[in-house]
Design a protein around this motif. Structure first.
Motif, PDB file in Angstrom:
ATOM      1  N   LEU A 246       0.827  -1.209   0.000  1.00 19.14           N
ATOM      2  CA  LEU A 246       0.000   0.000   0.000  1.00 19.14           C
ATOM      3  C   LEU A 246       0.861   1.259   0.000  1.00 19.14           C
ATOM      4  O   LEU A 246       0.546   2.241  -0.684  1.00 19.14           O
ATOM      5  N   ARG A 247       1.952   1.228   0.748  1.00 16.43           N
ATOM      6  CA  ARG A 247       2.818   2.420   0.768  1.00 16.43           C
ATOM      7  C   ARG A 247       3.406   2.671  -0.611  1.00 16.43           C
ATOM      8  O   ARG A 247       3.511   3.823  -1.054  1.00 16.43           O
ATOM      9  N   GLY A 248       3.798   1.595  -1.288  1.00 15.10           N
ATOM     10  CA  GLY A 248       4.309   1.763  -2.639  1.00 15.10           C
ATOM     11  C   GLY A 248       3.272   2.366  -3.565  1.00 15.10           C
ATOM     12  O   GLY A 248       3.577   3.253  -4.368  1.00 15.10           O
ATOM     13  N   LEU A 249       2.018   1.910  -3.460  1.00 18.56           N
ATOM     14  CA  LEU A 249       0.947   2.467  -4.294  1.00 18.56           C
ATOM     15  C   LEU A 249       0.701   3.928  -3.952  1.00 18.56           C
ATOM     16  O   LEU A 249       0.564   4.777  -4.847  1.00 18.56           O
ATOM     17  N   ALA A 250       0.647   4.240  -2.648  1.00 15.52           N
ATOM     18  CA  ALA A 250       0.385   5.618  -2.215  1.00 15.52           C
ATOM     19  C   ALA A 250       1.538   6.554  -2.541  1.00 15.52           C
ATOM     20  O   ALA A 250       1.378   7.776  -2.464  1.00 15.52           O
ATOM     21  N   SER A 251       2.687   5.992  -2.894  1.00 18.21           N
ATOM     22  CA  SER A 251       3.874   6.795  -3.222  1.00 18.21           C
ATOM     23  C   SER A 251       4.143   6.839  -4.726  1.00 18.21           C
ATOM     24  O   SER A 251       5.252   7.167  -5.140  1.00 18.21           O
ATOM     25  N   THR A 252       3.146   6.538  -5.531  1.00 19.46           N
ATOM     26  CA  THR A 252       3.352   6.521  -6.978  1.00 19.46           C
ATOM     27  C   THR A 252       3.800   7.884  -7.485  1.00 19.46           C
ATOM     28  O   THR A 252       4.709   7.992  -8.315  1.00 19.46           O
ATOM     29  N   GLY A 342      -1.061  15.415  -7.055  1.00 28.03           N
ATOM     30  CA  GLY A 342      -0.845  13.976  -6.939  1.00 28.03           C
ATOM     31  C   GLY A 342      -2.170  13.270  -6.879  1.00 28.03           C
ATOM     32  O   GLY A 342      -3.116  13.768  -6.255  1.00 28.03           O
ATOM     33  N   ALA A 343      -2.261  12.116  -7.509  1.00 21.37           N
ATOM     34  CA  ALA A 343      -3.542  11.415  -7.639  1.00 21.37           C
ATOM     35  C   ALA A 343      -3.651  10.198  -6.730  1.00 21.37           C
ATOM     36  O   ALA A 343      -4.613   9.434  -6.841  1.00 21.37           O
ATOM     37  N   ASP A 344      -2.688  10.002  -5.835  1.00 21.86           N
ATOM     38  CA  ASP A 344      -2.735   8.836  -4.952  1.00 21.86           C
ATOM     39  C   ASP A 344      -3.607   9.106  -3.731  1.00 21.86           C
ATOM     40  O   ASP A 344      -3.711  10.249  -3.272  1.00 21.86           O
ATOM     41  N   PRO A 345      -4.210   8.076  -3.156  1.00 21.26           N
ATOM     42  CA  PRO A 345      -5.039   8.282  -1.968  1.00 21.26           C
ATOM     43  C   PRO A 345      -4.203   8.613  -0.741  1.00 21.26           C
ATOM     44  O   PRO A 345      -3.052   8.187  -0.619  1.00 21.26           O
ATOM     45  N   SER A 357      -3.010   5.483   6.504  1.00 27.01           N
ATOM     46  CA  SER A 357      -3.017   6.883   6.084  1.00 27.01           C
ATOM     47  C   SER A 357      -1.597   7.297   5.732  1.00 27.01           C
ATOM     48  O   SER A 357      -0.618   6.722   6.229  1.00 27.01           O
ATOM     49  N   TYR A 358      -1.480   8.327   4.880  1.00 31.62           N
ATOM     50  CA  TYR A 358      -0.181   8.671   4.299  1.00 31.62           C
ATOM     51  C   TYR A 358       0.038  10.175   4.296  1.00 31.62           C
ATOM     52  O   TYR A 358      -0.899  10.964   4.185  1.00 31.62           O
ATOM     53  N   GLY A 359       1.332  10.549   4.418  1.00 29.31           N
ATOM     54  CA  GLY A 359       1.696  11.955   4.402  1.00 29.31           C
ATOM     55  C   GLY A 359       3.183  12.120   4.204  1.00 29.31           C
ATOM     56  O   GLY A 359       3.940  11.140   4.099  1.00 29.31           O
ATOM     57  N   LYS A 360       3.630  13.376   4.200  1.00 30.88           N
ATOM     58  CA  LYS A 360       5.034  13.680   3.928  1.00 30.88           C
ATOM     59  C   LYS A 360       5.951  13.308   5.086  1.00 30.88           C
ATOM     60  O   LYS A 360       7.168  13.253   4.939  1.00 30.88           O
ATOM     61  N   ASP A 361       5.389  13.053   6.249  1.00 36.92           N
ATOM     62  CA  ASP A 361       6.137  12.555   7.395  1.00 36.92           C
ATOM     63  C   ASP A 361       5.167  11.788   8.280  1.00 36.92           C
ATOM     64  O   ASP A 361       3.965  11.718   7.995  1.00 36.92           O
ATOM     65  N   LYS A 362       5.698  11.203   9.341  1.00 37.83           N
ATOM     66  CA  LYS A 362       4.850  10.367  10.191  1.00 37.83           C
ATOM     67  C   LYS A 362       3.732  11.177  10.842  1.00 37.83           C
ATOM     68  O   LYS A 362       2.579  10.725  10.900  1.00 37.83           O
ATOM     69  N   GLN A 363       4.055  12.374  11.330  1.00 41.93           N
ATOM     70  CA  GLN A 363       3.017  13.168  11.980  1.00 41.93           C
ATOM     71  C   GLN A 363       1.889  13.493  11.002  1.00 41.93           C
ATOM     72  O   GLN A 363       0.708  13.373  11.339  1.00 41.93           O
ATOM     73  N   THR A 364       2.235  13.896   9.782  1.00 35.25           N
ATOM     74  CA  THR A 364       1.219  14.223   8.786  1.00 35.25           C
ATOM     75  C   THR A 364       0.363  13.007   8.463  1.00 35.25           C
ATOM     76  O   THR A 364      -0.862  13.107   8.318  1.00 35.25           O
ATOM     77  N   ALA A 365       0.997  11.834   8.347  1.00 34.39           N
ATOM     78  CA  ALA A 365       0.253  10.607   8.072  1.00 34.39           C
ATOM     79  C   ALA A 365      -0.668  10.263   9.237  1.00 34.39           C
ATOM     80  O   ALA A 365      -1.832   9.884   9.037  1.00 34.39           O
ATOM     81  N   ARG A 366      -0.145  10.385  10.457  1.00 32.50           N
ATOM     82  CA  ARG A 366      -0.963  10.078  11.638  1.00 32.50           C
ATOM     83  C   ARG A 366      -2.145  11.040  11.749  1.00 32.50           C
ATOM     84  O   ARG A 366      -3.290  10.613  12.007  1.00 32.50           O
ATOM     85  N   VAL A 367      -1.878  12.324  11.541  1.00 31.82           N
ATOM     86  CA  VAL A 367      -2.941  13.316  11.650  1.00 31.82           C
ATOM     87  C   VAL A 367      -3.993  13.102  10.566  1.00 31.82           C
ATOM     88  O   VAL A 367      -5.188  13.266  10.807  1.00 31.82           O
ATOM     89  N   ALA A 368      -3.580  12.704   9.359  1.00 35.78           N
ATOM     90  CA  ALA A 368      -4.566  12.398   8.314  1.00 35.78           C
ATOM     91  C   ALA A 368      -5.507  11.293   8.777  1.00 35.78           C
ATOM     92  O   ALA A 368      -6.730  11.365   8.565  1.00 35.78           O
TER      93      ALA A 368
END
Length: 679
Positions: A246-252, A342-345, A357-368
Motif C-alpha cells: 500500500l505504501r508503494g501504491l500511495a507513493s506513486t 498527486g492522484a494517490d489516496p 493513512s499517508y503523508g510527507k512525514d509520520k506526523q502528517t500521516a498520523r494526523v490524516a
C-alpha cells in the motif's frame, strides 16, 4: 516584556480546548481575544486583537504563534472590501493591519474574529458540531438542538465574507452565543475568556447529547456477515503484509510515510452495510479533506479473502482511484488553478483490518488518519439524526486547490534529505548504531531502532523524538522470527522500510589455536548469518514496496587488512564485505543499492570495545586499554581517531541523495590505513 493578561487568558483557554479531541482536531480551529495595549509610537491606548496564526495548533499554541492586529485598521477593511469574488485579496490586506512586528502570519479566519462584535471568539471543529453542520437538514436540527441560542450559517468558504456573515447574524440574534457553520464547524463568543470557553463547550456538549438522545442505534446499518474485524493478531499480521504494498501504491507520485490504526470506530464502520456509500461521499469539513483528500480508497473484499487476491484488487482499485482523481481535477480546474498535486489516496480502508493513512512525514500521516476518524464520527452523528450531506464536490475542489492553500504550501520549509525515508538500524542501542540512528533522524528519516538490549533501544528512540520519529524493537539477529517481527513493526509504524543498516555485531579476538568452533559459529551467526537474514527480509519488503532502497553494511577495515589474533572476527567481516558485492549485483534491478562502510577500530562509545574486545586488542598490541583509541589514531595516515559519528557521516553520504548511481562500494572510514586500501 510581560504577557498581556488577555493573551495569557487566551493561551490558557486555547490549551484547554485544544487538548480535548472532542472539541477540535489537531491544528484545527482558532481562538482570539481583543484588548487594549499601549501603542509604542504614540504612547496612546490601541485596540488590538490577538488570534491564532496560520498553521498553528490550539493545544500547543504559544504567544509567538499569535497574529497581532489593530482593530481599527482591520475593521476599516470593510470599507474597501471588493466583494466575494475578490475576497482572497483581503488576506494580503491583513498585513497592513499588523501591530508592531505582528507575530505569526494571519490566517484566513482572521476576519471572522475581528469583525464579530465580541471580546473573545472561538472557532472550533468538534465532531458533534460538524455532524449537525453536515446533516441534510442541519438548519432545522440546529434549531431543535439549541433553540435561539445558536444560529445557523449556510456553507460559505472561509474568508472575509464569512466573517461579515457571522457578524451580521450575531447582531440579528442578540440571544445567540454562537453559530453552526454549514459544512464546517462552530463559532462561539463571549465578553470574557471564561464566558467564551463556557459557550463553546456548551454548544459542543449539547450537540453530543442531542445526537446521543435523538439518534438511531445503528446509523451505519447492520454488520455485514464476513466483514467483522479479524482477531487482533490476525489483523495485525494482515496489516503488516499489506503495508509495504500500500505504501508503494500511495507513493506513486511522490514518496510517503504511512500510519496504521485499527481503532474500534474504524473497524466498526468498515463492518457495516453503509460504509461503501458513506466513504464514497467523502469528507466535508475543509480541515478534513485538505488532509484526507476528497474520499478514501476502500477495499471491496471481505477480510477472509486470500492475501494475493486482496493485493491484486488493491492495485486495480488504486488505478481506478488515480483515474477518478484526475477526472475530478479536470472537471473543476480553471486556467488559474494550481497544478494537480498527486492522484494517490491519502486514506486506504481495509475491512476487518483497519485504516492506512499517508503523508510527507509520520506526523502528517498520523494526523490524516485522525482526521478521517473525525470524519467517521461526523458521518455517524449526521446519519443518526438525518443523512450525511457533505458540501458539493466543486466546493471541495475550490478549497483543495485554493490559491491561498497553495501559497501556504510554498511557505513550508524545504524537506530534509532523508524526508519520507524509513530506516532500520541493527545494533542501534549504543555506539556506532546509535550514532547512525541519530544522524539519519536528524536528516529527516523515521528510524526503527533495533537492538538486543530492549531498554537501550527504547532510550535511543525516545532521544530521537518518540513515536512520530522513531520506534524501538528488540532484535536478536540470529533469530529469523525476531527479524521478521522487526520489519513487521516497521511496516505498522511507518508503512515499510527504505534504508537498512547492518551494524549489529560482536568481536571475539583470539589466536587461531585458542579460537573454538563455538567462537567461530557465534561470530558468524551474529554478523555473517545475521546480516544475510536482515538483508533478505529487507529485500523482501523493498521489492514489495517497489520504491527502491538502500542496504548498508558496517563492515571493517579488517575485511581487507590481515591482523594477528583475529581470525573469527576478520573472516566474518570479509564475508559481510562480499555480501555487499553479491547483493548489489542481485538487487540492482529493483533499484536497491547495497554499499558498505569499513571503519577502523571505533573505541569511544563502543559497546563491543567496552564488552572485552578493547582489553583483548590492547593486550595484543601491548598497551593499556585506555590508550587504544590514540594507538589506532597514530597508526593512521591522518593521525586521527575514528568516532561513531564519522561512521554515521559515511552512511549518510551513501544514502542522502548525492550518490544515486553508486552501488557495490565500500567507503573506508579509517583515517588512512594503507594496508587496508581497497584494490
Amino acid at each position: 516584556m510581560a504577557t498581556h493578561p488577555e493573551v495569557a487568558a487566551l493561551l490558557d483557554r486555547s490549551h484547554r480546548l485544544g487538548s480535548d479531541p472532542r472539541n477540535t482536531n489537531y491544528a484545527g480551529g482558532n481562538a482570539s481575544a481583543k484588548g487594549v495595549a499601549t501603542d509604542p509610537v504614540t504612547g496612546r491606548p490601541a485596540e488590538l486583537m490577538w488570534v491564532k496564526g496560520s498553521g498553528g495548533d490550539l493545544g500547543t499554541l504559544t504567544e509567538a504563534g499569535l497574529a497581532v492586529l489593530r482593530l481599527d485598521r482591520l475593521r476599516a477593511l470593510t470599507e474597501v472590501y471588493p466583494g466575494v469574488e475578490r475576497e482572497d485579496e483581503m488576506v494580503a490586506a491583513f498585513d497592513y493591519c499588523l501591530h508592531g512586528k505582528g507575530g505569526a502570519a494571519p490566517s484566513i479566519d482572521t476576519a471572522m474574529h475581528g469583525l464579530v462584535d465580541a471580546a473573545h471568539v472561538d472557532h472550533l471543529h468538534p465532531d458533534s458540531g460538524i455532524a449537525l453542520a453536515c446533516a441534510a437538514d442541519g438548519e432545522k436540527l440546529t434549531a431543535a438542538c439549541f433553540g435561539d441560542k445558536v444560529a445557523w450559517v449556510p456553507w460559505r468558504r472561509p474568508g472575509f465574507q464569512l466573517g461579515l456573515d457571522i457578524a451580521a447574524i450575531k447582531e440579528a440574534n442578540p440571544r445567540a452565543v454562537g453559530v453552526i457553520l454549514g459544512g464546517h464547524g462552530i463559532t462561539a463568543w463571549g465578553d470574557t475568556s471564561e464566558e467564551c470557553e463556557r459557550n463553546a463547550l456548551w454548544i459542543i456538549r449539547t450537540a453530543e447529547r442531542f445526537l446521543g438522545e435523538q439518534g438511531k442505534a445503528e446509523p451505519f446499518g447492520p454488520v455485514v456477515e464476513g466483514y467483522e474485524a479479524l482477531p487482533e493478531d490476525a489483523r495485525r499480521e494482515r496489516a503488516a503484509a499489506l503495508a509495504p504494498v500500500l505504501r508503494g501504491l500511495a507513493s506513486t507520485d511522490k514518496p510517503q510515510v504511512g500510519h496504521f490504526t485499527d481503532a474500534d470506530p474504524v473497524l466498526d464502520f468498515l463492518a457495516r452495510a453503509e460504509h461503501p456509500r458513506l466513504a464514497a461521499l467523502g469528507t466535508s469539513c475543509p480541515d478534513h479533506f485538505l488532509r484526507t483528500k476528497v474520499r478514501p480508497l476502500v477495499l471491496d473484499l471481505p477480510p477472509a479473502a486470500p492475501l494475493d487476491e486482496a493485493i491484486a484488487r488493491l492495485k486495480e482499485l488504486h488505478e481506478e482511484y488515480r483515474s477518478e482523481y484526475r477526472a475530478y481535477y479536470e472537471r473543476h480546474a480553471g486556467p488559474d488553478s494550481p497544478p494537480m498535486r498527486g492522484a494517490d489516496p491519502a486514506i486506504v480502508l481495509v475491512p476487518g483490518v483497519g485504516m492506512f493513512s499517508y503523508g510527507k512525514d509520520k506526523q502528517t500521516a498520523r494526523v490524516a488518519g485522525e482526521f478521517y476518524l473525525n470524519a467517521i464520527n461526523v458521518m455517524r452523528g449526521a446519519e443518526a439524526v438525518s443523512s450525511y450531506a457533505p458540501i458539493e464536490e466543486a466546493e471541495k475542489f475550490r478549497i483543495e486547490y485554493w490559491a491561498l492553500e497553495e501559497a501556504k504550501l510554498r511557505r513550508m520549509p524545504a524537506p530534509k534529505p532523508l524526508a519520507t525515508r524509513i530506516a532500520l538500524v541493527t545494533g542501534a542501542g549504543s555506539g556506532i548504531g546509535k550514532a547512525i540512528a541519530h544522524r539519519l533522524a536528524a536528516e529527516g528519516a523515521c528510524v526503527v531502532v533495533a537492538d538486543l538490549n530492549t531498554e537501550s533501544a527504547a532510550a535511543v528512540a525516545e532521544e530521537l523524538g518518540g513515536a512520530d520519529k522513531a520506534v524501538a524493537v528488540p532484535v536478536d539477529v540470529t533469530d529469523e522470527e525476531q527479524i521478521a517481527a522487526a520489519f513487521k513493526a516497521a511496516a505498522l509504524a511507518f508503512g515499510g522500510v527504505d534504508l537498512v543498516v547492518n551494524n549489529a555485531g560482536i568481536s571475539i579476538s583470539k589466536p587461531l589455536l585458542d579460537t573454538t568452533a563455538k567462537d567461530w559459529d557465534l561470530q558468524h551467526d551474529i554478523m555473517a548469518r545475521g546480516s544475510f537474514l536482515v538483508s533478505r527480509e529487507a529485500a523482501r519488503v523493498m521489492t514489495e514496496q517497489n520504491m527502491g532502497g538502500d542496504i548498508v553494511y558496517i563492515a571493517s577495515k579488517n575485511a581487507v587488512f590481515a591482523g594477528p589474533n583475529n581470525i573469527a572476527y576478520s573472516a566474518t567481516k570479509a564475508d559481510q564485505a562480499h555480501q555487499v558485492r553479491l547483493l548489489a549485483a542481485e538487487l540492482g534491478g529493483h533499484g536497491i543499492r547495497v554499499n558498505g562502510v569499513n571503519p577502523d577500530g571505533v573505541v569511544r562509545g563502543s559497546g563491543i570495545f567496552a564488552g572485552g574486545w578493547g582489553a583483548q586488542r590492547a593486550a595484543t598490541y601491548g598497551i593499556e586499554e585506555e590508550q587504544l583509541g590514540e594507538f589506532y589514531a597514530q597508526r593512521t595516515l591522518l593521525k586521527r581517531e575514528v568516532l561513531p559519528e564519522h561512521v554515521a557521516n559515511a552512511v549518510f553520504a551513501l544514502t542522502g541523495g548525492d550518490l544515486t548511481h553508486t552501488t557495490g562500494l565500500h567507503i573506508p572510514v579509517d583515517a588512512g590505513v594503507a594496508a587496508a586500501f581497497l584494490r
